[in-house]
Design a protein around this motif. Structure first.
Motif, PDB file in Angstrom:
ATOM      1  N   LEU A  36       0.913  -0.986  -0.043  1.00  0.00           N
ATOM      2  CA  LEU A  36       0.039  -0.249  -0.105  1.00  0.00           C
ATOM      3  C   LEU A  36       0.526   1.690  -0.084  1.00  0.00           C
ATOM      4  CD1 LEU A  36      -2.845   1.617   0.351  1.00  0.00           C
ATOM      5  CD2 LEU A  36      -2.202   1.462   2.731  1.00  0.00           C
ATOM      6  N   LEU A  37       0.638   1.891  -1.192  1.00  0.00           N
ATOM      7  CA  LEU A  37       1.904   2.779  -1.180  1.00  0.00           C
ATOM      8  C   LEU A  37       0.964   4.614  -1.396  1.00  0.00           C
ATOM      9  CD1 LEU A  37       4.297   1.348  -3.416  1.00  0.00           C
ATOM     10  CD2 LEU A  37       4.210   1.796  -0.956  1.00  0.00           C
ATOM     11  N   THR A  38       0.191   4.855  -0.312  1.00  0.00           N
ATOM     12  CA  THR A  38      -0.571   6.221  -0.801  1.00  0.00           C
ATOM     13  C   THR A  38       0.679   7.873  -0.259  1.00  0.00           C
ATOM     14  OG1 THR A  38      -2.011   5.206  -0.383  1.00  0.00           O
ATOM     15  CG2 THR A  38      -2.342   7.003   0.318  1.00  0.00           C
ATOM     16  N   PRO A  39       0.635   8.531  -1.253  1.00  0.00           N
ATOM     17  CA  PRO A  39       1.466   9.912  -0.788  1.00  0.00           C
ATOM     18  C   PRO A  39       0.872  10.797  -0.686  1.00  0.00           C
ATOM     19  CG  PRO A  39       1.013   9.400  -3.619  1.00  0.00           C
ATOM     20  CD  PRO A  39       0.821   7.879  -2.566  1.00  0.00           C
ATOM     21  N   ALA A  40       0.674  11.690   0.129  1.00  0.00           N
ATOM     22  CA  ALA A  40       0.122  13.109   0.531  1.00  0.00           C
ATOM     23  C   ALA A  40       0.259  13.730  -0.405  1.00  0.00           C
ATOM     24  CB  ALA A  40       1.013  13.520   1.814  1.00  0.00           C
ATOM     25  N   ALA A  41       1.691  13.954  -1.183  1.00  0.00           N
ATOM     26  CA  ALA A  41       1.607  14.936  -2.052  1.00  0.00           C
ATOM     27  C   ALA A  41       1.003  14.397  -3.221  1.00  0.00           C
ATOM     28  CB  ALA A  41       1.988  16.362  -1.505  1.00  0.00           C
ATOM     29  N   LYS A  42       2.164  15.220  -4.313  1.00  0.00           N
ATOM     30  CA  LYS A  42       1.616  14.113  -5.705  1.00  0.00           C
ATOM     31  C   LYS A  42       2.863  13.759  -6.080  1.00  0.00           C
ATOM     32  CE  LYS A  42       1.571  15.609 -10.477  1.00  0.00           C
ATOM     33  NZ  LYS A  42       1.683  16.966 -11.618  1.00  0.00           N
ATOM     34  N   PHE A  43       4.509  14.267  -5.323  1.00  0.00           N
ATOM     35  CA  PHE A  43       5.335  13.039  -5.118  1.00  0.00           C
ATOM     36  C   PHE A  43       5.509  12.469  -3.687  1.00  0.00           C
ATOM     37  CE2 PHE A  43       6.745  16.328  -8.342  1.00  0.00           C
ATOM     38  CZ  PHE A  43       6.474  15.369  -9.791  1.00  0.00           C
ATOM     39  N   ASN A  44       6.005  10.926  -3.838  1.00  0.00           N
ATOM     40  CA  ASN A  44       6.015  10.387  -2.601  1.00  0.00           C
ATOM     41  C   ASN A  44       7.826  10.864  -2.037  1.00  0.00           C
ATOM     42  OD1 ASN A  44       5.737   8.373  -0.698  1.00  0.00           O
ATOM     43  ND2 ASN A  44       4.346   6.835  -1.982  1.00  0.00           N
ATOM     44  N   GLY A  45       7.605  10.942  -0.612  1.00  0.00           N
ATOM     45  CA  GLY A  45       8.797  11.065  -0.097  1.00  0.00           C
ATOM     46  C   GLY A  45       9.265   9.598   0.500  1.00  0.00           C
ATOM     47  N   ASP A  46       7.662   8.499   0.196  1.00  0.00           N
ATOM     48  CA  ASP A  46       8.347   7.024   0.754  1.00  0.00           C
ATOM     49  C   ASP A  46       8.956   6.639  -0.714  1.00  0.00           C
ATOM     50  OD1 ASP A  46       7.828   7.880   3.147  1.00  0.00           O
ATOM     51  OD2 ASP A  46       5.440   6.810   3.206  1.00  0.00           O
ATOM     52  N   LEU A  47      10.019   5.377  -0.351  1.00  0.00           N
ATOM     53  CA  LEU A  47      10.365   4.715  -1.096  1.00  0.00           C
ATOM     54  C   LEU A  47       9.943   3.386  -0.722  1.00  0.00           C
ATOM     55  CD1 LEU A  47      11.817   4.846  -4.059  1.00  0.00           C
ATOM     56  CD2 LEU A  47      13.436   4.945  -3.100  1.00  0.00           C
ATOM     57  N   CYS A  48       9.498   2.176  -1.909  1.00  0.00           N
ATOM     58  CA  CYS A  48       9.132   0.541  -1.400  1.00  0.00           C
ATOM     59  C   CYS A  48      10.046  -0.401  -2.901  1.00  0.00           C
ATOM     60  CB  CYS A  48       7.704   0.127  -1.124  1.00  0.00           C
ATOM     61  SG  CYS A  48       8.013  -1.397  -0.789  1.00  0.00           S
ATOM     62  N   LEU A  49      10.683  -0.553  -2.434  1.00  0.00           N
ATOM     63  CA  LEU A  49      11.503  -1.466  -3.577  1.00  0.00           C
ATOM     64  C   LEU A  49      11.554  -2.616  -3.597  1.00  0.00           C
ATOM     65  CD1 LEU A  49      14.253   1.222  -3.789  1.00  0.00           C
ATOM     66  CD2 LEU A  49      12.285   1.347  -5.436  1.00  0.00           C
ATOM     67  N   LEU A 103      -2.325 -12.679   2.856  1.00  0.00           N
ATOM     68  CA  LEU A 103      -1.704 -11.770   1.816  1.00  0.00           C
ATOM     69  C   LEU A 103      -3.241 -11.805   1.428  1.00  0.00           C
ATOM     70  CD1 LEU A 103       1.674 -12.919   0.581  1.00  0.00           C
ATOM     71  CD2 LEU A 103       1.050 -10.983   2.573  1.00  0.00           C
ATOM     72  N   ASP A 104      -4.041 -12.547   1.152  1.00  0.00           N
ATOM     73  CA  ASP A 104      -4.967 -12.493   0.891  1.00  0.00           C
ATOM     74  C   ASP A 104      -6.623 -12.438   2.024  1.00  0.00           C
ATOM     75  OD1 ASP A 104      -4.913 -14.021   3.185  1.00  0.00           O
ATOM     76  OD2 ASP A 104      -6.531 -16.126   2.390  1.00  0.00           O
ATOM     77  N   GLU A 105      -6.081 -11.447   2.548  1.00  0.00           N
ATOM     78  CA  GLU A 105      -6.124 -10.445   4.254  1.00  0.00           C
ATOM     79  C   GLU A 105      -5.815  -9.233   3.758  1.00  0.00           C
ATOM     80  OE1 GLU A 105      -7.967 -13.507   7.497  1.00  0.00           O
ATOM     81  OE2 GLU A 105      -5.749 -13.279   7.668  1.00  0.00           O
ATOM     82  N   PHE A 106      -5.416  -8.771   2.173  1.00  0.00           N
ATOM     83  CA  PHE A 106      -4.664  -7.494   2.915  1.00  0.00           C
ATOM     84  C   PHE A 106      -5.387  -6.918   2.711  1.00  0.00           C
ATOM     85  CE2 PHE A 106      -1.738  -4.241   0.743  1.00  0.00           C
ATOM     86  CZ  PHE A 106      -1.218  -4.128   1.887  1.00  0.00           C
ATOM     87  N   ASP A 107      -6.573  -6.684   1.237  1.00  0.00           N
ATOM     88  CA  ASP A 107      -7.460  -5.955   1.043  1.00  0.00           C
ATOM     89  C   ASP A 107      -8.291  -5.362   2.183  1.00  0.00           C
ATOM     90  OD1 ASP A 107      -6.413  -5.749  -1.103  1.00  0.00           O
ATOM     91  OD2 ASP A 107      -7.718  -6.877  -2.270  1.00  0.00           O
ATOM     92  N   LEU A 108      -8.710  -6.648   3.134  1.00  0.00           N
ATOM     93  CA  LEU A 108      -9.295  -6.456   4.297  1.00  0.00           C
ATOM     94  C   LEU A 108      -8.347  -4.829   5.414  1.00  0.00           C
ATOM     95  CD1 LEU A 108     -11.398  -9.907   4.448  1.00  0.00           C
ATOM     96  CD2 LEU A 108     -11.751  -7.636   4.161  1.00  0.00           C
ATOM     97  N   LEU A 109      -7.650  -5.560   5.630  1.00  0.00           N
ATOM     98  CA  LEU A 109      -6.860  -4.034   6.522  1.00  0.00           C
ATOM     99  C   LEU A 109      -6.573  -2.800   5.837  1.00  0.00           C
ATOM    100  CD1 LEU A 109      -4.735  -4.278   8.810  1.00  0.00           C
ATOM    101  CD2 LEU A 109      -2.575  -4.609   6.204  1.00  0.00           C
ATOM    102  N   VAL A 110      -6.058  -2.704   4.378  1.00  0.00           N
ATOM    103  CA  VAL A 110      -6.382  -1.883   4.069  1.00  0.00           C
ATOM    104  C   VAL A 110      -7.893  -0.934   4.193  1.00  0.00           C
ATOM    105  CG1 VAL A 110      -6.280  -0.366   1.837  1.00  0.00           C
ATOM    106  CG2 VAL A 110      -5.089  -2.152   1.659  1.00  0.00           C
TER     107      VAL A 110
END
Length: 551
Positions: free
Chosen positions: A164-177, A342-349
């Motif tokens: 789940l990657l949700t930026p607070a602005a247009k560009f994301n200061g977080d990074l998941c690689l 992993l099959d419950e990830f959508d419920l977590l979100v």
């Protein structure tokens, strides 16, 4: 700021009546302008884009009032007061000459002139802001495309991870690689740069490039973080750093080696959803310490195929509810224990979204859950690249060329057709555009970027740029490009014949954002061997167009 001053020139359009001639003679005697231009009314047009305040002096008005004015800031001078019906038809101002004293006439004309000048100034500001906004949008789209290319190898579609990657602005200061190693292991990096938006997002470029390059060579986690810290320590301003969690999952899924610098604890969950371990931070964030003081030692743990590891940034636990209450670590752990599969990830979100409601994000939000099963990843195959001969070319551009040619796009149109360089087209465009615009704007046009620091400076800066470029009569820019095939090395040299220009220091403002100087900082991050000569008139830099790999 709109400025009022004594009117320099006023145009008076008059008909051939005795009344009009009398008014024109009288106006010339009044102190209404430094110069009055009397023009036959036949040359007046309701649809003309007037460049000066204008008066219409006519005895008969009906034909004028039937036309819709393109420029309504005009004064109609007639012998007597217009009827109510005619007043509704005329879009401008009107003045009954027989009923006004000289002082009243001067005041009315000054009022019309001020309205005209203010309208033109506002129009110029609007056009400048529109041009600037369009340029900012283009630059943002360009940077967004660069980020997309930089992360094009990101293996987020790996079947045993959910993100789940949700930026607070247009560009994301977080990074998941996520990337597969050449030996079948899997690397996962979760990073959080200080702040959010474009400024921290620029740190994602060098970090992601280094990550994928080192993964290809199956570099250890300890060696990776040493290199990451060195790069970010050199590039980031003092108030910016990067909290980072990076791990390597062995090919059989039974071993995890990790390093945690300044991130919240990653959580290891068992098959029953219970928490088995918390992988807490043991190091400072990246970019804070120099290489001598930096600690890169890692920790290795044993895992089972049903174990799952949850990684997240502090934006998750600091997320606010509708009642402005923090989610907190304990609540997140309860959610994770309840929805650990992993099959419950959508419920977590969904649960996290329900907690937040309509409350806007205060920080970037990133969450990933990885299952520690055998990766099923095989060795990577290298992509074949067509051979390209070494080459060099020089383009010498005079003032007329600079006025009418899109120089950077033309050069990229040539370079971008070459297979080894094609995938680097956007990055090369950004680099070349930065040094070319510096040569043009600062060298030849004499513009100072510090103008942009003022709230009204952007509009004024780009208005000056257009005016000075249109007036440019001499000066030149020479661009030289060399390609060394053996090392995939592009060397650029840009020289201008204008004034000396001083390399600006990165503006370390409180939020890491400056209205100017960001392009120079990106140049430092994306290019190497940057050299300035002859008082800034000449700059050289190197970019390595390394062929990509595919998995």
């Amino acid at each position: 700021m709109l400025r009022s001053s004594r009117q320099l020139v006023i145009d008076i359009y008059y008909d051939d009546s005795v009344f009009a001639q009398h008014v024109c003679d009288a106006l010339k005697q009044l102190d209404i302008a430094r110069r009055i231009r009397c023009i036959p009314v036949a040359e007046w047009s309701a649809q003309a884009q007037l460049v000066r305040p204008s008066l219409l002096v006519v005895e008969t008005v009906e034909s004028f009032l039937l036309q819709r004015l393109r420029c309504p800031e005009q004064l109609l001078i007639v012998p007597n007061e217009l009827s109510s019906k005619l007043l509704m038809q005329w879009e401008g101002d009107s003045l009954a000459w027989q009923q006004c004293s000289g002082t009243r006439v001067i005041q009315r004309i000054k009022s019309v002139a001020d309205a005209f000048n203010n309208s033109r100034q506002l129009q110029a500001v609007r056009e400048s802001l529109l041009w600037h906004n369009q340029r900012v949008d283009r630059e943002h789209a360009l940077v967004e495309h660069i980020f997309k290319n930089a992360l094009s190898r990101n293996y987020l579609e790996y079947p045993h991870i959910r993100t789940l990657l949700t930026p607070a602005a247009k560009f994301n200061g977080d990074l998941c690689l996520v990337a597969p190693g050449s030996t079948g292991s899997l690397y996962v990096l979760m990073a959080d740069f200080t702040g959010h938006g474009l400024a921290p997002a620029t740190g994602a470029l060098p970090l992601s490039q280094a990550f994928f390059a080192m993964v290809d060579n199956s570099v250890s986690v300890a060696e990776m973080v040493k290199e990451f810290n060195y790069r970010l320590n050199q590039l980031l301003p003092n108030e910016m750093f990067c909290a980072c969690f990076i791990m390597e999952l062995s090919a059989n899924g039974q071993r995890v080696t990790y390093w945690n610098g300044g991130m919240p604890p990653a959580i290891v969950l068992g098959a029953d959803g219970e928490i088995k371990q918390r992988l807490k931070a043991q190091h400072m964030a990246l970019g804070v310490l120099d290489s001598d003081a930096f600690e890169a030692h890692t920790t290795t743990i044993q895992t089972h195929s049903d174990d799952r590891i949850a990684m997240y940034t502090d934006g998750v636990i600091e997320m606010l509810s509708q009642n402005r209450e923090f989610l907190g670590l304990e609540a997140l752990e309860r959610y994770l224990m309840r929805y650990s599969g992993l099959d419950e990830f959508d419920l977590l979100v969904k649960k996290l979204a329900q907690f937040r409601g309509a409350q806007p994000l205060q920080d970037d939000l990133s969450l990933a859950i990885l299952q520690c099963c055998p990766t099923g990843l095989g060795p990577q195959e290298e992509q074949d690249e067509l051979e390209v001969l070494p080459f060099s070319f020089t383009s010498h551009l005079e003032a007329e060329d600079l006025k009418h040619l899109d120089v950077v796009a033309t050069i990229l149109g040539v370079l971008g057709r070459l297979p080894p360089i094609h995938h680097h087209r956007t990055t090369i465009y950004l680099l070349l555009a930065e040094v070319f615009n510096n040569a043009l704007e600062h060298g030849l046009l004499g513009l100072d970027s510090r103008i942009k620091a003022d709230p009204e400076g952007f509009a004024y800066y780009y208005q000056l740029r257009a005016e000075r470029l249109a007036q440019l009569q001499s000066g030149s820019i020479t661009i030289r490009v060399e390609y060394a095939r053996a090392h995939h090395r592009l060397r650029f040299n840009v020289r201008n014949s204008g004034a000396a220009w001083e390399w600006p220091e990165f503006d370390e403002t409180a939020d890491g954002y400056s209205s100017y100087g960001r392009g120079i900082d990106l140049l430092r991050q994306l290019a190497t061997d940057i050299e300035w000569h002859d008082g800034g008139r000449e700059i050289s830099f190197t970019y390595y167009a390394i062929p990509r790999s595919k998995h």
